[in-house]
Scaffold this motif. Structure first.
Motif, PDB file in Angstrom:
ATOM      1  N   ASN A  65       0.806  -1.222   0.000  1.00 47.96           N
ATOM      2  CA  ASN A  65       0.000   0.000   0.000  1.00 47.96           C
ATOM      3  C   ASN A  65       0.838   1.271   0.000  1.00 47.96           C
ATOM      4  OD1 ASN A  65       0.777  -0.518   2.845  1.00 47.96           O
ATOM      5  ND2 ASN A  65      -0.387   1.359   3.183  1.00 47.96           N
ATOM      6  N   PHE A  66       0.181   2.374  -0.279  1.00 45.41           N
ATOM      7  CA  PHE A  66       0.718   3.704  -0.038  1.00 45.41           C
ATOM      8  C   PHE A  66      -0.215   4.408   0.940  1.00 45.41           C
ATOM      9  CE2 PHE A  66       2.410   3.252  -4.489  1.00 45.41           C
ATOM     10  CZ  PHE A  66       3.756   3.274  -4.147  1.00 45.41           C
ATOM     11  N   THR A  67       0.307   4.848   2.082  1.00 41.38           N
ATOM     12  CA  THR A  67      -0.474   5.685   2.995  1.00 41.38           C
ATOM     13  C   THR A  67      -0.379   7.111   2.478  1.00 41.38           C
ATOM     14  OG1 THR A  67      -0.071   4.239   4.894  1.00 41.38           O
ATOM     15  CG2 THR A  67      -0.686   6.519   5.371  1.00 41.38           C
ATOM     16  N   ASP A  68      -1.461   7.582   1.852  1.00 35.33           N
ATOM     17  CA  ASP A  68      -1.413   8.900   1.192  1.00 35.33           C
ATOM     18  C   ASP A  68      -2.244   9.956   1.905  1.00 35.33           C
ATOM     19  OD1 ASP A  68      -3.846   7.752   0.467  1.00 35.33           O
ATOM     20  OD2 ASP A  68      -3.844   8.649  -1.532  1.00 35.33           O
ATOM     21  N   ILE A  69      -2.687   9.650   3.133  1.00 37.06           N
ATOM     22  CA  ILE A  69      -3.294  10.659   3.989  1.00 37.06           C
ATOM     23  C   ILE A  69      -2.876  10.350   5.425  1.00 37.06           C
ATOM     24  CG2 ILE A  69      -5.470   9.362   4.146  1.00 37.06           C
ATOM     25  CD1 ILE A  69      -5.036  13.214   4.303  1.00 37.06           C
ATOM     26  N   ASP A  70      -2.273  11.335   6.083  1.00 41.33           N
ATOM     27  CA  ASP A  70      -1.661  11.093   7.386  1.00 41.33           C
ATOM     28  C   ASP A  70      -1.258  12.448   7.971  1.00 41.33           C
ATOM     29  OD1 ASP A  70       1.286  10.723   8.726  1.00 41.33           O
ATOM     30  OD2 ASP A  70       0.030   8.993   9.176  1.00 41.33           O
ATOM     31  N   ASP A  71      -1.048  12.513   9.286  1.00 40.59           N
ATOM     32  CA  ASP A  71      -0.639  13.769   9.924  1.00 40.59           C
ATOM     33  C   ASP A  71       0.615  14.348   9.286  1.00 40.59           C
ATOM     34  OD1 ASP A  71      -2.737  13.697  11.677  1.00 40.59           O
ATOM     35  OD2 ASP A  71      -1.620  12.722  13.296  1.00 40.59           O
ATOM     36  N   LYS A  72       1.593  13.469   8.998  1.00 42.69           N
ATOM     37  CA  LYS A  72       2.864  13.946   8.430  1.00 42.69           C
ATOM     38  C   LYS A  72       2.664  14.547   7.044  1.00 42.69           C
ATOM     39  CE  LYS A  72       5.593  10.595  11.036  1.00 42.69           C
ATOM     40  NZ  LYS A  72       6.371   9.341  10.964  1.00 42.69           N
ATOM     41  N   ILE A  73       1.786  13.939   6.261  1.00 41.94           N
ATOM     42  CA  ILE A  73       1.491  14.462   4.917  1.00 41.94           C
ATOM     43  C   ILE A  73       0.777  15.807   5.025  1.00 41.94           C
ATOM     44  CG2 ILE A  73       0.200  14.048   2.789  1.00 41.94           C
ATOM     45  CD1 ILE A  73       0.646  11.030   3.289  1.00 41.94           C
ATOM     46  N   ILE A  74      -0.187  15.874   5.930  1.00 40.92           N
ATOM     47  CA  ILE A  74      -0.934  17.127   6.131  1.00 40.92           C
ATOM     48  C   ILE A  74       0.005  18.244   6.586  1.00 40.92           C
ATOM     49  CG2 ILE A  74      -2.700  18.244   7.548  1.00 40.92           C
ATOM     50  CD1 ILE A  74      -4.174  15.514   7.572  1.00 40.92           C
ATOM     51  N   ASN A  75       0.883  17.939   7.534  1.00 43.21           N
ATOM     52  CA  ASN A  75       1.828  18.950   8.033  1.00 43.21           C
ATOM     53  C   ASN A  75       2.756  19.432   6.921  1.00 43.21           C
ATOM     54  OD1 ASN A  75       0.743  18.740  10.593  1.00 43.21           O
ATOM     55  ND2 ASN A  75       2.267  17.280  11.310  1.00 43.21           N
ATOM     56  N   LYS A  76       3.185  18.498   6.071  1.00 46.34           N
ATOM     57  CA  LYS A  76       4.058  18.867   4.951  1.00 46.34           C
ATOM     58  C   LYS A  76       3.310  19.774   3.976  1.00 46.34           C
ATOM     59  CE  LYS A  76       7.958  17.616   2.566  1.00 46.34           C
ATOM     60  NZ  LYS A  76       9.332  17.470   3.068  1.00 46.34           N
ATOM     61  N   ALA A  77       2.050  19.453   3.726  1.00 46.25           N
ATOM     62  CA  ALA A  77       1.233  20.253   2.804  1.00 46.25           C
ATOM     63  C   ALA A  77       1.018  21.671   3.359  1.00 46.25           C
ATOM     64  CB  ALA A  77      -0.101  19.562   2.563  1.00 46.25           C
ATOM     65  N   ILE A  78       0.787  21.763   4.664  1.00 44.96           N
ATOM     66  CA  ILE A  78       0.600  23.073   5.300  1.00 44.96           C
ATOM     67  C   ILE A  78       1.896  23.878   5.215  1.00 44.96           C
ATOM     68  CG2 ILE A  78       0.222  24.236   7.528  1.00 44.96           C
ATOM     69  CD1 ILE A  78      -1.682  21.878   8.219  1.00 44.96           C
ATOM     70  N   GLU A  79       2.997  23.196   5.467  1.00 48.36           N
ATOM     71  CA  GLU A  79       4.315  23.843   5.422  1.00 48.36           C
ATOM     72  C   GLU A  79       4.618  24.405   4.037  1.00 48.36           C
ATOM     73  OE1 GLU A  79       8.816  22.112   5.358  1.00 48.36           O
ATOM     74  OE2 GLU A  79       7.498  21.296   6.905  1.00 48.36           O
ATOM     75  N   GLU A  80       4.207  23.669   2.992  1.00 49.74           N
ATOM     76  CA  GLU A  80       4.482  24.089   1.617  1.00 49.74           C
ATOM     77  C   GLU A  80       3.335  24.884   1.008  1.00 49.74           C
ATOM     78  OE1 GLU A  80       5.556  20.764  -0.781  1.00 49.74           O
ATOM     79  OE2 GLU A  80       7.229  20.154   0.504  1.00 49.74           O
ATOM     80  N   ASN A  81       2.217  24.956   1.742  1.00 49.87           N
ATOM     81  CA  ASN A  81       1.028  25.660   1.269  1.00 49.87           C
ATOM     82  C   ASN A  81       0.514  25.084  -0.057  1.00 49.87           C
ATOM     83  OD1 ASN A  81      -1.045  27.568   1.451  1.00 49.87           O
ATOM     84  ND2 ASN A  81       0.112  29.098   0.274  1.00 49.87           N
ATOM     85  N   VAL A  82       0.397  23.740  -0.075  1.00 49.13           N
ATOM     86  CA  VAL A  82      -0.112  23.027  -1.259  1.00 49.13           C
ATOM     87  C   VAL A  82      -1.149  22.016  -0.797  1.00 49.13           C
ATOM     88  CG1 VAL A  82       2.027  23.316  -2.579  1.00 49.13           C
ATOM     89  CG2 VAL A  82       1.712  21.264  -1.150  1.00 49.13           C
ATOM     90  N   PRO A  83      -2.024  21.514  -1.706  1.00 49.09           N
ATOM     91  CA  PRO A  83      -2.959  20.451  -1.333  1.00 49.09           C
ATOM     92  C   PRO A  83      -2.208  19.194  -0.908  1.00 49.09           C
ATOM     93  CG  PRO A  83      -3.529  21.423  -3.463  1.00 49.09           C
ATOM     94  CD  PRO A  83      -2.180  21.942  -3.112  1.00 49.09           C
ATOM     95  N   PHE A  84      -2.803  18.412   0.017  1.00 49.33           N
ATOM     96  CA  PHE A  84      -2.120  17.215   0.505  1.00 49.33           C
ATOM     97  C   PHE A  84      -1.860  16.222  -0.626  1.00 49.33           C
ATOM     98  CE2 PHE A  84      -6.312  15.315   0.443  1.00 49.33           C
ATOM     99  CZ  PHE A  84      -6.085  13.945   0.297  1.00 49.33           C
TER     100      PHE A  84
END
Length: 463
Positions: A65-84
């Motif tokens: 599998n690929f875990t493509d939704i997670d706290d770490k992904i969300i935090n990275k998206a917020i940091e870069e100001n892009v969609p998760f």
């Protein structure tokens, strides 16, 4: 065939649910960054294990599998100001680049969590109906103490477990051990509609759902790193058995952790080795041989010195294969398996059938490579064919190594570079600059390149 089953805590005979068919699930990465050697070890180990199963006649259906939704992904998206989605898709693409460079075969299925949200919601609804889960303030939790078998996989006593770094503590849970199946969305976070309000899946539930949808309620092997035994795999097993009332996976295989200079890899320590950097510096074969030279269940100390030493051994094998091809002007003729070849192949099968003993096979490959070099020197054509095909078409492909001539890729460039160096040394000798001549020879020797004066001129060999 025998494998070590984490659940039983011992070496057991492997018997698939359906004869000569194996259904296997391997936990994949959370795609918020480039993969490191910790992610790479299970990729390499279980790709090779799958190859061995197929080599011995099994039809394998493998899911990773690929875990493509997670706290770490969300935090990275917020940091870069892009969609998760932009973050997860970027690193899935980078995963495929690294897998290709490592010569890791794709699994039969690579599901993404976000494609199974509706199935996850249905799974959670069933757990609530059966009394194993409860809703609280928009979250849904699995009630651990309701599942009497909890702790069996990780060999832990539920009464001895305490709240800690790996266990969420919350006032809205009945018990600190209860884990989230569904998380209520915070403002601005990605969310899906559910009977409990907008939210997203918990980490553990996704693998239970995707494995069940693709492999069935009970399948043969669940695999991954041993850092996932608790809580991830323990929770997967609990929620799956609670829903279906039957065993989740019949066998659990876990590879050991990778350490760097005795410490666990950690971003805080700053000792992360990215797979692409290791492959770029040492090559895919060296990377894989280094990992497979240790038994998959043992901890592996990842050091540059160890890789450099392994590269020398790997290069000798690669060069022996190239020399054999040169001997026959490009293609080593096919040879029917001789008694020597059959015995060597049987030794390989026996080693891999005993809890996937890859170190024993790697040692055998090095031995066969020595035999190949000797056969080339003695111009024994049958033995050249035997040893070449044992590595190139039998032992190598089973482990996913020595399938490509990595040395050949840069062969012409290497020859041109060496030609310049040799001409420079010749010029130094002609001008009686012996200090420079000796310096060139000794510096090359330090990196495993030996210069020799022959009747045909100066030649070099790589050790």
């Amino acid at each position: 065939m025998k494998i070590y089953d984490t659940l039983k805590g011992e070496l057991v005979e492997f018997k698939p649910i359906k004869e000569k068919e194996v259904k296997m699930y391997v936990c994949g990465p959370t795609v918020y960054n480039l993969i490191h050697v910790g992610n790479g070890r299970p990729m390499i180990v279980f790709d090779a294990f799958r190859r061995f199963l197929e080599y011995t006649g099994y039809k394998v259906t493998m899911v990773q599998n690929f875990t493509d939704i997670d706290d770490k992904i969300i935090n990275k998206a917020i940091e870069e100001n892009v969609p998760f989605e932009e973050v997860s898709e970027r690193y899935i693409t980078q995963y495929w680049k690294d897998a290709q460079n490592l010569n890791i075969r794709a699994s039969n299925f690579h599901p993404k969590t976000t494609n199974y949200v509706q199935e996850i919601i249905k799974f959670i609804e069933d757990l609530i109906k059966k009394g194993y889960a409860y809703e609280s303030n928009g979250d849904v939790y699995f009630e651990v103490r309701k599942f009497k078998d909890y702790g069996k996989l990780s060999h832990r006593n539920i009464d001895d477990m305490k709240s800690g770094a790996r266990i969420e503590v919350s006032d809205i849970k009945k018990d600190p051990l209860d884990f989230a199946l569904w998380k209520n969305a915070k403002p601005g976070e990605p969310a899906w509609e559910s009977p409990w309000g907008n939210g997203r899946p918990g980490w553990h539930i996704e693998c239970s759902v995707m494995s069940g949808e693709l492999l069935g309620e009970t399948f043969d092997i669940h695999a991954g790193g041993n850092d996932l035994v608790f809580p991830h795999h323990e929770n997967e097993r609990a929620q799956s058995m609670a829903r279906h009332g039957k065993e989740f996976a019949n066998y659990w295989m876990h590879n050991g952790m990778i350490k760097v200079s005795g410490d666990k890899m950690s971003k805080s320590i700053g000792n992360i080795w990215l797979i692409r950097d290791v492959v770029k510096e040492f090559g895919a074969d060296t990377t894989k041989v280094f990992i497979l030279s240790k038994h998959y269940r043992t901890p592996l100390d990842f050091t540059k010195e160890g890789l450099e030493e392994q590269k020398k051994s790997v290069t000798r094998v690669q060069n022996s294969l190239i020399e054999a091809e040169k001997y026959f002007n490009g293609t080593v003729p096919f040879i029917k398996n001789t008694e020597y070849m059959k015995q060597t192949i049987n030794n390989m099968k026996e080693a891999l059938s005993e809890d996937f003993n890859t170190p024993k096979v790697i040692a055998k490959i090095f031995e066969v490579s020595k035999n190949l070099n000797k056969a080339i020197t003695e111009k024994n054509e049958q033995q050249i064919k035997e040893n070449y095909h044992l590595i190139k078409n039998e032992m190598g492909p089973v482990l996913g190594i020595f399938e490509k001539n990595e040395v050949t890729t840069n062969d012409s460039k290497m020859d041109k570079v060496m030609e310049v160096i040799i001409n420079t040394r010749k010029k130094a000798k002609k001008e009686k600059n012996y200090e420079m001549s000796d310096y060139i020879r000794e510096e090359l020797k330090k990196v495993g390149i030996i210069l020799k004066d022959t009747p045909q001129g100066m030649e070099y060999t790589i050790q």
